[in-house]
Design a protein around this motif. Structure first.
Motif: not given
Length: 235
Positions: A44, A47-49, A78, A82, A85, A127, A140, A142, A207-208
């Motif tokens: 993650v 590949w996540g933002l 990404s 993202s 994901l 994004g 990240p 996602i 995340v988030n």
């Protein structure tokens, strides 16, 4: 309040919508596999933002360092990766349910290729907005939230009077309802308060974990509504 379907008749099979749902499910199953092998955090975070990584790469590339521009291109990808994901069971279930109900109708009016381009563009725009709002964020971001918010915005502009067939679960009793489509804008944001349920273990920081994800979804909603307004105006 769970959306099931709408009263808008579709003439074509939503092939792209099926593929998007299938890809999201496949990627989430892969995430579950990686979680069991303790590799999910690396995946993650790769590949996540992560806004700080993109803003930092762009800052370095301004010095005309060719290698740095390669990093910029990788990080920009990404923005797309993202979108596919998700960080919890509740997030992917909520997102795909809304995509199933509203996406098929939007694809029907846009066409397959344009719908796919619109969906990806909405995720990228969302994004970019999140990067601009908090460029130093290292957590990240996602999920397909922004892209689906754009789909919802497009739907509401095109079909403001549509009825959404829904069910209201009360313990073991399900009450069928017909809800005006525009009310789902409010419900879309409210139900995301529960997206932490069934969260995956994504080290080191999860995340988030930022309010900017909501601002990004507002951008997605406006993008979708603006796209449909512009499309109607140019016809």
């Amino acid at each position: 309040m769970i959306p099931i379907s709408d009263n808008v008749r579709c003439c074509n099979k939503p092939i792209i919508n099926y593929w998007l749902i299938g890809i999201n499910i496949a990627v989430f199953l892969w995430e579950l596999k990686l979680e069991f092998s303790d590799e999910l955090g690396y995946f993650v975070n790769s590949w996540g933002l992560i806004p700080a990584q993109i803003s930092g790469a762009i800052t370095n590339a301004i010095s005309l360092n060719f290698a740095a521009w390669i990093v910029v291109v990788w990080r920009i990808l990404s923005l797309i990766f993202s979108i596919f994901l998700h960080g919890s069971f509740s997030q992917i279930l909520g997102n795909l349910l809304f995509l199933w109900v509203f996406g098929k109708t939007v694809e029907n009016i846009l066409g397959h290729r344009r719908y796919l381009g619109f969906y990806i563009a909405a995720g990228v725009v969302t994004g970019v907005a999140q990067i601009l709002i908090e460029p130093s964020l290292r957590v990240p971001l996602i999920g397909a939230n922004g892209a689906i918010a754009a789909v919802l915005g497009t739907y509401i502009i095109k079909f403001p009077q549509a009825k959404i067939y829904s069910v209201l679960p009360l313990i073991i009793v399900y009450i069928p309802l017909e809800i005006p489509a525009f009310l789902y804008i409010l419900w879309w944001f409210f139900q995301q308060l529960f997206y932490g349920i069934g969260s995956l273990n994504i080290p080191p920081v999860g995340v988030n974990q930022s309010g900017i994800i909501y601002w990004g979804q507002i951008v997605g909603l406006v993008f979708g509504a603006g796209f449909m307004r512009f499309r109607a105006f140019t016809r």
